[in-house]
Design a protein around this motif. Structure first.
Motif, PDB file in Angstrom:
ATOM      1  N   LYS A  17     -14.753  -5.366  13.724  1.00 11.57           N
ATOM      2  CA  LYS A  17     -13.443  -5.748  14.259  1.00 11.57           C
ATOM      3  C   LYS A  17     -12.775  -6.771  13.350  1.00 11.57           C
ATOM      4  O   LYS A  17     -11.578  -6.691  13.076  1.00 11.57           O
ATOM      5  CB  LYS A  17     -13.578  -6.301  15.682  1.00 11.57           C
ATOM      6  N   VAL A  20     -11.499  -4.893  10.313  1.00 14.60           N
ATOM      7  CA  VAL A  20     -10.278  -4.137  10.647  1.00 14.60           C
ATOM      8  C   VAL A  20      -9.080  -5.086  10.751  1.00 14.60           C
ATOM      9  O   VAL A  20      -8.003  -4.796  10.237  1.00 14.60           O
ATOM     10  CB  VAL A  20     -10.473  -3.324  11.950  1.00 14.60           C
ATOM     11  N   ASP A  21      -9.282  -6.226  11.394  1.00 15.97           N
ATOM     12  CA  ASP A  21      -8.193  -7.206  11.507  1.00 15.97           C
ATOM     13  C   ASP A  21      -7.746  -7.676  10.129  1.00 15.97           C
ATOM     14  O   ASP A  21      -6.544  -7.812   9.867  1.00 15.97           O
ATOM     15  CB  ASP A  21      -8.635  -8.412  12.349  1.00 15.97           C
ATOM     16  N   LEU A  23      -7.912  -6.029   7.323  1.00 17.36           N
ATOM     17  CA  LEU A  23      -7.160  -4.935   6.697  1.00 17.36           C
ATOM     18  C   LEU A  23      -5.749  -4.849   7.268  1.00 17.36           C
ATOM     19  O   LEU A  23      -4.776  -4.674   6.527  1.00 17.36           O
ATOM     20  CB  LEU A  23      -7.892  -3.606   6.890  1.00 17.36           C
ATOM     21  N   LYS A  24      -5.626  -4.978   8.582  1.00 15.22           N
ATOM     22  CA  LYS A  24      -4.311  -4.915   9.230  1.00 15.22           C
ATOM     23  C   LYS A  24      -3.408  -6.061   8.784  1.00 15.22           C
ATOM     24  O   LYS A  24      -2.196  -5.895   8.666  1.00 15.22           O
ATOM     25  CB  LYS A  24      -4.466  -4.942  10.757  1.00 15.22           C
ATOM     26  N   ASN A  25      -4.008  -7.243   8.526  1.00 15.09           N
ATOM     27  CA  ASN A  25      -3.232  -8.418   8.122  1.00 15.09           C
ATOM     28  C   ASN A  25      -3.006  -8.488   6.619  1.00 15.09           C
ATOM     29  O   ASN A  25      -2.473  -9.476   6.121  1.00 15.09           O
ATOM     30  CB  ASN A  25      -3.938  -9.701   8.579  1.00 15.09           C
ATOM     31  N   ASP A  26      -3.423  -7.436   5.908  1.00 10.89           N
ATOM     32  CA  ASP A  26      -3.316  -7.405   4.442  1.00 10.89           C
ATOM     33  C   ASP A  26      -4.019  -8.581   3.777  1.00 10.89           C
ATOM     34  O   ASP A  26      -3.582  -9.081   2.740  1.00 10.89           O
ATOM     35  CB  ASP A  26      -1.842  -7.343   3.998  1.00 10.89           C
ATOM     36  N   ASP A  27      -5.087  -9.062   4.395  1.00  7.63           N
ATOM     37  CA  ASP A  27      -5.877 -10.131   3.791  1.00  7.63           C
ATOM     38  C   ASP A  27      -6.620  -9.584   2.577  1.00  7.63           C
ATOM     39  O   ASP A  27      -6.884  -8.376   2.476  1.00  7.63           O
ATOM     40  CB  ASP A  27      -6.918 -10.668   4.787  1.00  7.63           C
TER      41      ASP A  27
END
Length: 119
Positions: A17, A20-21, A23-27
């Motif tokens: 999780k 995934v977070d 990746l979603k935040n473009d970190d």
């Protein structure tokens, strides 16, 4: 045992999780997580005629049986052992594995034997 499996499963889910977070935040993933590139050191060793024969003899197999086990023709094994041709990389990798653990491969060979009716 069940508690341990549940804890491990929860840790994996939590980690995924977080990934995934990120990746979603473009970190930048490599800054947030340990990233490794794994390489296998599996370069096949070249086999001369004596080494091929020695490897076959580790399994106590005839050329014909050894050829069947390797998935090549008996003519190919003879050519390797006479120095007419050299085993390719894939065959050398298989020969490497036999050299590393001859007892395992000897058992695998014995387990593969199918006895036909007598002539």
């Amino acid at each position: 045992m069940k508690k341990r499996r549940t804890r491990v499963a929860n840790d994996i889910i939590k980690g995924l999780k977080g990934f995934v977070d990120a990746l979603k935040n473009d970190d930048v993933v490599s800054e947030k997580f340990t990233c490794r590139r794994v390489m296998l050191n599996l370069h096949p060793v070249p086999y001369d005629p004596k080494a091929v024969k020695k490897t076959r003899q580790l399994l106590r197999a005839s050329q014909v049986i050894f050829a069947q086990f390797l998935g090549v023709s008996p003519k190919t094994v003879r050519a390797w052992e006479q120095g007419a041709t050299e085993p390719g990389d894939m065959a050398c990798r298989f020969l490497d594995e036999i050299q590393r653990n001859p007892d395992y491969w000897s058992k695998r060979l014995k387990d593969s034997i199918v006895v036909r009716g007598t002539v």
